[in-house]
Motif scaffolding. Structure first.
Motif, PDB file in Angstrom:
ATOM      1  N   PRO A   1       0.805  -1.219   0.000  1.00 25.40           N
ATOM      2  CA  PRO A   1       0.000   0.000   0.000  1.00 25.40           C
ATOM      3  C   PRO A   1       0.836   1.265   0.000  1.00 25.40           C
ATOM      4  N   GLU A   2       0.183   2.360  -0.286  1.00 29.64           N
ATOM      5  CA  GLU A   2       0.838   3.657  -0.214  1.00 29.64           C
ATOM      6  C   GLU A   2       1.340   3.863   1.219  1.00 29.64           C
ATOM      7  N   GLY A   3       2.575   4.303   1.361  1.00 29.00           N
ATOM      8  CA  GLY A   3       3.181   4.460   2.682  1.00 29.00           C
ATOM      9  C   GLY A   3       4.185   3.381   2.990  1.00 29.00           C
ATOM     10  N   ARG A   4       4.098   2.203   2.287  1.00 28.69           N
ATOM     11  CA  ARG A   4       5.094   1.133   2.382  1.00 28.69           C
ATOM     12  C   ARG A   4       5.298   0.584   3.789  1.00 28.69           C
ATOM     13  N   ALA A   5       4.279   0.593   4.633  1.00 27.64           N
ATOM     14  CA  ALA A   5       4.449   0.118   6.006  1.00 27.64           C
ATOM     15  C   ALA A   5       4.001  -1.332   6.181  1.00 27.64           C
ATOM     16  N   ARG A   6       3.252  -1.864   5.232  1.00 28.15           N
ATOM     17  CA  ARG A   6       2.762  -3.233   5.345  1.00 28.15           C
ATOM     18  C   ARG A   6       2.635  -3.814   3.940  1.00 28.15           C
ATOM     19  N   ALA A   7       2.275  -5.086   3.863  1.00 27.85           N
ATOM     20  CA  ALA A   7       2.120  -5.722   2.556  1.00 27.85           C
ATOM     21  C   ALA A   7       1.158  -6.891   2.682  1.00 27.85           C
ATOM     22  N   THR A   8       0.543  -7.237   1.550  1.00 33.56           N
ATOM     23  CA  THR A   8      -0.365  -8.385   1.483  1.00 33.56           C
ATOM     24  C   THR A   8       0.033  -9.231   0.279  1.00 33.56           C
ATOM     25  N   ALA A   9       0.155 -10.553   0.480  1.00 37.16           N
ATOM     26  CA  ALA A   9       0.486 -11.469  -0.600  1.00 37.16           C
ATOM     27  C   ALA A   9      -0.702 -12.370  -0.885  1.00 37.16           C
ATOM     28  N   VAL A  10      -1.206 -12.307  -2.121  1.00 40.28           N
ATOM     29  CA  VAL A  10      -2.335 -13.133  -2.545  1.00 40.28           C
ATOM     30  C   VAL A  10      -1.810 -14.260  -3.431  1.00 40.28           C
ATOM     31  N   SER A  11      -1.911 -15.501  -2.965  1.00 39.78           N
ATOM     32  CA  SER A  11      -1.454 -16.652  -3.735  1.00 39.78           C
ATOM     33  C   SER A  11      -2.547 -17.129  -4.683  1.00 39.78           C
ATOM     34  N   ILE A  12      -2.153 -17.431  -5.912  1.00 40.87           N
ATOM     35  CA  ILE A  12      -3.081 -17.952  -6.913  1.00 40.87           C
ATOM     36  C   ILE A  12      -2.769 -19.429  -7.124  1.00 40.87           C
ATOM     37  N   PRO A  13      -3.676 -20.330  -6.753  1.00 42.09           N
ATOM     38  CA  PRO A  13      -3.414 -21.765  -6.918  1.00 42.09           C
ATOM     39  C   PRO A  13      -3.098 -22.122  -8.361  1.00 42.09           C
ATOM     40  N   ARG A  14      -2.097 -22.934  -8.560  1.00 40.62           N
ATOM     41  CA  ARG A  14      -1.656 -23.295  -9.913  1.00 40.62           C
ATOM     42  C   ARG A  14      -2.711 -24.077 -10.675  1.00 40.62           C
ATOM     43  N   ASP A  15      -3.590 -24.799  -9.953  1.00 35.42           N
ATOM     44  CA  ASP A  15      -4.613 -25.620 -10.606  1.00 35.42           C
ATOM     45  C   ASP A  15      -5.906 -24.850 -10.887  1.00 35.42           C
ATOM     46  N   THR A  16      -5.898 -23.533 -10.689  1.00 37.93           N
ATOM     47  CA  THR A  16      -7.098 -22.735 -10.949  1.00 37.93           C
ATOM     48  C   THR A  16      -7.383 -22.675 -12.442  1.00 37.93           C
ATOM     49  N   LEU A  17      -8.639 -22.954 -12.810  1.00 34.06           N
ATOM     50  CA  LEU A  17      -9.054 -22.843 -14.211  1.00 34.06           C
ATOM     51  C   LEU A  17      -9.373 -21.379 -14.508  1.00 34.06           C
ATOM     52  N   VAL A  18      -8.701 -20.832 -15.517  1.00 38.64           N
ATOM     53  CA  VAL A  18      -8.847 -19.417 -15.845  1.00 38.64           C
ATOM     54  C   VAL A  18      -9.086 -19.247 -17.341  1.00 38.64           C
ATOM     55  N   THR A  19      -9.445 -18.039 -17.722  1.00 39.36           N
ATOM     56  CA  THR A  19      -9.525 -17.673 -19.130  1.00 39.36           C
ATOM     57  C   THR A  19      -8.218 -17.009 -19.521  1.00 39.36           C
ATOM     58  N   ARG A  20      -7.502 -17.611 -20.449  1.00 34.68           N
ATOM     59  CA  ARG A  20      -6.240 -17.026 -20.916  1.00 34.68           C
ATOM     60  C   ARG A  20      -6.534 -16.055 -22.050  1.00 34.68           C
ATOM     61  N   PRO A  21      -6.113 -14.798 -21.919  1.00 37.71           N
ATOM     62  CA  PRO A  21      -6.351 -13.834 -22.989  1.00 37.71           C
ATOM     63  C   PRO A  21      -5.427 -14.083 -24.177  1.00 37.71           C
ATOM     64  N   GLU A  22      -5.715 -13.461 -25.281  1.00 39.13           N
ATOM     65  CA  GLU A  22      -4.805 -13.542 -26.428  1.00 39.13           C
ATOM     66  C   GLU A  22      -3.497 -12.843 -26.057  1.00 39.13           C
ATOM     67  N   CYS A  23      -2.386 -13.503 -26.348  1.00 39.32           N
ATOM     68  CA  CYS A  23      -1.083 -12.983 -25.937  1.00 39.32           C
ATOM     69  C   CYS A  23      -0.057 -13.141 -27.048  1.00 39.32           C
ATOM     70  N   LYS A  24       1.085 -12.504 -26.838  1.00 44.43           N
ATOM     71  CA  LYS A  24       2.249 -12.720 -27.685  1.00 44.43           C
ATOM     72  C   LYS A  24       3.263 -13.537 -26.880  1.00 44.43           C
ATOM     73  N   ASP A  25       3.809 -14.576 -27.508  1.00 46.18           N
ATOM     74  CA  ASP A  25       4.819 -15.345 -26.793  1.00 46.18           C
ATOM     75  C   ASP A  25       6.186 -14.670 -26.931  1.00 46.18           C
ATOM     76  N   ALA A  26       7.230 -15.325 -26.422  1.00 46.36           N
ATOM     77  CA  ALA A  26       8.563 -14.722 -26.407  1.00 46.36           C
ATOM     78  C   ALA A  26       9.084 -14.448 -27.813  1.00 46.36           C
ATOM     79  N   ASP A  27       8.594 -15.174 -28.807  1.00 45.55           N
ATOM     80  CA  ASP A  27       9.027 -14.985 -30.198  1.00 45.55           C
ATOM     81  C   ASP A  27       8.137 -14.011 -30.965  1.00 45.55           C
ATOM     82  N   GLY A  28       7.130 -13.458 -30.284  1.00 47.60           N
ATOM     83  CA  GLY A  28       6.239 -12.512 -30.944  1.00 47.60           C
ATOM     84  C   GLY A  28       5.054 -13.146 -31.634  1.00 47.60           C
TER      85      GLY A  28
END
Length: 349
Positions: free
Chosen positions: A105-132
């Protein structure tokens, strides 16, 4: 010979000694500066970076609170070579075994870490890979498959799409380099409230406090079977616990008073990192680290993204609503995360 000649020679010898002393001092300074430049250049060259803006484009969430920072931290696994024995054989490609969105957060006095489970089913957007090349969008794909197919920029884009949170920085930690960092620290201390059985090649530990070396630490964060219910959700708890212990160890060690130790830590750490271009230099990393030094690891809040078991495939999870929406909204607005947003229907046993 004049009367003042005897006085001239000592004065001349004194000036000559002073000049020699200054010359030696200058050589020492130049030598130190050269060593410093060499060390800086070596550490700087260890870093790899990704230009997120170029890879993702302009279609990104707006920045709601300018002073806050969101950093996506990914632990990658090549599933080959030195890491193969930890995963019971060779598996081609690289995957993101660990993913955490760290909100400072603003002020840098604390932090929150949100873990995303690797097995979560998601919608992958259209992307460019490392080769373009264009990677088409897809529904119901495992979150950790995004990295192996399209690379880190697509992981960032996927997280931004699912959360509406602007990712300011990206840090990828390679597991092979991770081992070196822990060993450079001299180990990390963790405490278990129940034993880890060592099932399927995982680490075997009794309940209690343990000092782990690099290889043991890698096995610890990758342990799935032999602790809890053997699920990925249970592994997330171990990863979050270890992250807190690692940060505490880094904060505790007075590396600044020992340049050789500081260099060893920095060398091991930078070898394991790939960042966005905004953090892609040693000076940028140091400046960012300085800006967040007020964050106390012991006060960092760790949360798992609320998920529920998928009705079609019970071995996978899906984002749970309305909890996830409440969570991401609090992160976007730099607000305290409500208790209702932390309730995950799928929990490790």
């Amino acid at each position: 010979m004049t009367a003042d000649t005897p006085e001239t020679k000592p004065r001349s010898r004194g000036r000559r000694a002073l000049r020699i002393g200054l010359l030696v001092l200058a050589l020492l300074v130049l030598g130190t500066a050269g060593a410093g430049w060499w060390a800086y250049h070596r550490l700087d060259s260890n870093l790899a970076s990704v230009d997120l803006d170029a890879a993702i484009g302009d279609n990104r969430p707006p920045k709601v609170v300018p002073g806050a920072r969101n950093i996506l931290v990914i632990g990658s696994d090549s599933r080959a070579g030195a890491n193969a024995e930890l995963d019971h054989g060779q598996v081609s490609g690289a995957r993101s075994d660990t993913a955490m969105l760290v909100h400072i957060p603003e002020g840098r006095a604390r932090a929150t870490a949100v873990s995303i489970p690797r097995d979560t089913l998601v919608t992958r957007p259209e992307c460019k890979d490392a080769d373009g090349a264009t990677v088409r969008s897809a529904n119901r794909v495992m979150f950790n498959s995004v990295y192996s197919l399209a690379g880190p920029a697509c992981v960032v884009k996927t997280v931004e799409q699912m959360s509406g949170v602007r990712v300011d920085h990206f840090v990828e930690v390679d597991f092979a380099g991770f081992k070196g960092l822990v060993d450079a620290l001299g180990g990390v201390t963790v405490t278990l409230d129940k034993p880890m059985s060592g099932a399927k090649g995982s680490l075997k530990l009794d309940a209690g406090t343990h000092r782990l070396n690099g290889e043991q630490s890698l096995r610890f964060v990758r342990t799935r079977y032999g602790y809890g219910d053997g699920s990925d959700l249970g592994r997330i708890g171990l990863q979050q616990q270890f992250m807190m212990a690692l940060l505490a160890e880094l904060k505790k060690q007075d590396a600044l008073s020992n340049p050789a130790r500081l260099y060893k830590l920095a060398d091991a750490g930078t070898k394991s990192l790939t960042t966005d271009s905004g953090l892609g230099s040693l000076s940028a990393l140091a400046e960012f680290a300085q800006s967040v030094q007020g964050v106390d690891p012991s006060t960092m809040e760790t949360i798992m993204l609320p998920v529920a078991y998928d009705r079609i495939d019970p071995n996978r999870v899906v984002v749970a609503e309305p909890q996830a929406t409440q969570l991401w909204e609090a992160v976007r607005k730099d607000e305290k995360i409500p208790a209702s947003a932390k309730d995950s229907p799928a929990k490790a046993g």
